[in-house]
Design a protein around this motif. Structure first.
Motif, PDB file in Angstrom:
ATOM      1  N   VAL A 108       0.870  -1.174   0.000  1.00 44.35           N
ATOM      2  CA  VAL A 108       0.000   0.000   0.000  1.00 44.35           C
ATOM      3  C   VAL A 108       0.905   1.223   0.000  1.00 44.35           C
ATOM      4  CG1 VAL A 108      -1.854   1.247   1.150  1.00 44.35           C
ATOM      5  CG2 VAL A 108      -1.769  -1.257   1.292  1.00 44.35           C
ATOM      6  N   LEU A 109       0.680   2.082  -0.978  1.00 44.92           N
ATOM      7  CA  LEU A 109       1.489   3.284  -1.152  1.00 44.92           C
ATOM      8  C   LEU A 109       0.575   4.493  -1.235  1.00 44.92           C
ATOM      9  CD1 LEU A 109       3.797   1.840  -3.931  1.00 44.92           C
ATOM     10  CD2 LEU A 109       4.374   2.103  -1.521  1.00 44.92           C
ATOM     11  N   ALA A 110       1.176   5.676  -1.167  1.00 42.32           N
ATOM     12  CA  ALA A 110       0.443   6.919  -1.368  1.00 42.32           C
ATOM     13  C   ALA A 110       1.198   7.756  -2.390  1.00 42.32           C
ATOM     14  CB  ALA A 110       0.309   7.685  -0.059  1.00 42.32           C
ATOM     15  N   ASP A 111       0.453   8.435  -3.258  1.00 44.46           N
ATOM     16  CA  ASP A 111       1.080   9.334  -4.227  1.00 44.46           C
ATOM     17  C   ASP A 111       1.517  10.608  -3.494  1.00 44.46           C
ATOM     18  OD1 ASP A 111      -1.111  11.137  -4.061  1.00 44.46           O
ATOM     19  OD2 ASP A 111      -1.968  10.509  -5.966  1.00 44.46           O
ATOM     20  N   PRO A 112       2.116  11.566  -4.185  1.00 44.10           N
ATOM     21  CA  PRO A 112       2.609  12.769  -3.494  1.00 44.10           C
ATOM     22  C   PRO A 112       1.556  13.583  -2.743  1.00 44.10           C
ATOM     23  CG  PRO A 112       3.703  12.561  -5.596  1.00 44.10           C
ATOM     24  CD  PRO A 112       2.617  11.506  -5.569  1.00 44.10           C
ATOM     25  N   GLU A 113       0.274  13.398  -3.045  1.00 40.16           N
ATOM     26  CA  GLU A 113      -0.772  14.103  -2.307  1.00 40.16           C
ATOM     27  C   GLU A 113      -1.459  13.208  -1.282  1.00 40.16           C
ATOM     28  OE1 GLU A 113      -3.516  16.581  -4.378  1.00 40.16           O
ATOM     29  OE2 GLU A 113      -1.906  17.720  -5.340  1.00 40.16           O
ATOM     30  N   GLY A 114      -0.962  11.985  -1.107  1.00 37.18           N
ATOM     31  CA  GLY A 114      -1.506  11.103  -0.086  1.00 37.18           C
ATOM     32  C   GLY A 114      -2.608  10.173  -0.539  1.00 37.18           C
ATOM     33  N   ASN A 115      -2.900  10.118  -1.842  1.00 37.31           N
ATOM     34  CA  ASN A 115      -3.920   9.216  -2.360  1.00 37.31           C
ATOM     35  C   ASN A 115      -3.362   7.798  -2.381  1.00 37.31           C
ATOM     36  OD1 ASN A 115      -5.879  11.327  -3.136  1.00 37.31           O
ATOM     37  ND2 ASN A 115      -4.223  11.925  -4.510  1.00 37.31           N
ATOM     38  N   GLU A 116      -4.043   6.889  -1.675  1.00 29.18           N
ATOM     39  CA  GLU A 116      -3.551   5.520  -1.592  1.00 29.18           C
ATOM     40  C   GLU A 116      -3.714   4.771  -2.915  1.00 29.18           C
ATOM     41  OE1 GLU A 116      -6.089   6.397   0.688  1.00 29.18           O
ATOM     42  OE2 GLU A 116      -4.954   6.628   2.543  1.00 29.18           O
ATOM     43  N   PHE A 117      -2.749   3.909  -3.188  1.00 29.62           N
ATOM     44  CA  PHE A 117      -2.845   2.954  -4.287  1.00 29.62           C
ATOM     45  C   PHE A 117      -2.037   1.732  -3.894  1.00 29.62           C
ATOM     46  CE2 PHE A 117       0.932   5.393  -5.281  1.00 29.62           C
ATOM     47  CZ  PHE A 117       1.801   4.535  -5.922  1.00 29.62           C
ATOM     48  N   CYS A 118      -2.306   0.616  -4.543  1.00 23.13           N
ATOM     49  CA  CYS A 118      -1.624  -0.631  -4.194  1.00 23.13           C
ATOM     50  C   CYS A 118      -0.779  -1.117  -5.361  1.00 23.13           C
ATOM     51  CB  CYS A 118      -2.630  -1.716  -3.826  1.00 23.13           C
ATOM     52  SG  CYS A 118      -3.528  -1.367  -2.309  1.00 23.13           S
ATOM     53  N   LEU A 119       0.398  -1.603  -5.030  1.00 22.41           N
ATOM     54  CA  LEU A 119       1.259  -2.283  -5.997  1.00 22.41           C
ATOM     55  C   LEU A 119       1.059  -3.770  -5.782  1.00 22.41           C
ATOM     56  CD1 LEU A 119       3.522  -2.546  -8.099  1.00 22.41           C
ATOM     57  CD2 LEU A 119       5.161  -2.325  -6.197  1.00 22.41           C
ATOM     58  N   LEU A 120       0.450  -4.434  -6.764  1.00 18.13           N
ATOM     59  CA  LEU A 120       0.181  -5.860  -6.659  1.00 18.13           C
ATOM     60  C   LEU A 120       1.381  -6.681  -7.105  1.00 18.13           C
ATOM     61  CD1 LEU A 120      -3.494  -5.883  -8.006  1.00 18.13           C
ATOM     62  CD2 LEU A 120      -2.666  -5.442  -5.687  1.00 18.13           C
ATOM     63  N   ARG A 121       1.392  -7.956  -6.751  1.00 16.55           N
ATOM     64  CA  ARG A 121       2.532  -8.819  -7.021  1.00 16.55           C
ATOM     65  C   ARG A 121       2.617  -9.265  -8.493  1.00 16.55           C
ATOM     66  NH1 ARG A 121       6.126 -11.292  -4.281  1.00 16.55           N
ATOM     67  NH2 ARG A 121       5.119 -11.050  -2.280  1.00 16.55           N
ATOM     68  N   THR A 122       1.504  -9.620  -9.081  1.00 15.55           N
ATOM     69  CA  THR A 122       1.494 -10.216 -10.423  1.00 15.55           C
ATOM     70  C   THR A 122       2.026  -9.247 -11.467  1.00 15.55           C
ATOM     71  OG1 THR A 122      -0.421 -11.531  -9.809  1.00 15.55           O
ATOM     72  CG2 THR A 122       0.036 -11.309 -12.167  1.00 15.55           C
ATOM     73  N   ARG A 123       2.948  -9.722 -12.282  1.00 16.20           N
ATOM     74  CA  ARG A 123       3.441  -8.920 -13.405  1.00 16.20           C
ATOM     75  C   ARG A 123       2.501  -9.119 -14.574  1.00 16.20           C
ATOM     76  NH1 ARG A 123       9.438  -9.804 -15.627  1.00 16.20           N
ATOM     77  NH2 ARG A 123       9.768  -9.769 -13.393  1.00 16.20           N
ATOM     78  N   LEU A 124       2.054  -8.028 -15.165  1.00 20.37           N
ATOM     79  CA  LEU A 124       1.143  -8.078 -16.313  1.00 20.37           C
ATOM     80  C   LEU A 124       1.887  -7.782 -17.610  1.00 20.37           C
ATOM     81  CD1 LEU A 124      -1.933  -6.091 -14.924  1.00 20.37           C
ATOM     82  CD2 LEU A 124      -1.602  -8.565 -14.982  1.00 20.37           C
ATOM     83  N   ARG A 125       1.368  -8.287 -18.698  1.00 17.33           N
ATOM     84  CA  ARG A 125       1.917  -7.933 -20.006  1.00 17.33           C
ATOM     85  C   ARG A 125       1.508  -6.509 -20.341  1.00 17.33           C
ATOM     86  NH1 ARG A 125      -0.418 -11.828 -24.124  1.00 17.33           N
ATOM     87  NH2 ARG A 125      -2.140 -11.613 -22.714  1.00 17.33           N
ATOM     88  N   PRO A 126       2.414  -5.741 -20.960  1.00 12.73           N
ATOM     89  CA  PRO A 126       2.019  -4.385 -21.377  1.00 12.73           C
ATOM     90  C   PRO A 126       0.870  -4.450 -22.380  1.00 12.73           C
ATOM     91  CG  PRO A 126       4.378  -4.740 -21.658  1.00 12.73           C
ATOM     92  CD  PRO A 126       3.768  -6.074 -21.314  1.00 12.73           C
ATOM     93  N   VAL A 127       0.042  -3.414 -22.393  1.00 18.83           N
ATOM     94  CA  VAL A 127      -1.069  -3.351 -23.340  1.00 18.83           C
ATOM     95  C   VAL A 127      -0.557  -2.932 -24.698  1.00 18.83           C
ATOM     96  CG1 VAL A 127      -3.243  -2.207 -23.875  1.00 18.83           C
ATOM     97  CG2 VAL A 127      -2.715  -2.815 -21.537  1.00 18.83           C
TER      98      VAL A 127
END
Length: 127
Positions: A108-127
């Protein structure tokens, strides 16, 4: 017929700063600006209407109170989770505590303004 998400709108104090951050995180580019100071970012060469939603950083004067009811989850596409975590922290993300136990396989991370986001484990293929 169904709908699909075309844009996500995030109210923020400093759209320019968050646009730079999220462009680096997602590999997006600026695709538009509005007179009200909003900045739209999206996938290079595609922008609005492509397979991935664009993100609109909209200036807002009201600070948020408490946890957002919606957050973003991101997955690395070209490196493992540990390497991506290092990259995100170097870009200005910071660890956030939302009550996790410490045994989760995501960060669980926060961007520079404190908005939470999650970095998940699974690596995805680029779109």
């Amino acid at each position: 017929m169904a709908c699909r998400i075309s844009e996500l709108v995030l109210d923020c104090a400093d759209p320019e700063r968050l646009a730079v951050f999220w462009c680096e995180v997602l590999g997006y580019v600026e695709v538009g600006r509005e007179d009200d100071g909003s900045i739209e970012i999206g996938p290079p060469g595609v922008g609005f209407g492509g397979p991935q939603p664009t993100l609109i950083l909209s200036p807002g004067e009201h600070p948020r109170a408490g946890k957002l009811p919606l957050h973003l989850d991101v997955n690395a596409t070209d490196r493992d989770q540990d390497a991506e975590l290092e990259r995100l922290l170097a870009l200005g993300a910071r660890p956030a505590d939302v009550g996790q136990s410490g045994t989760e396989d995501w960060h669980v991370l926060a961007d520079p303004e404190g908005n939470e986001f999650c970095l998940l484990r699974t690596r995805l293929r680029p779109v």
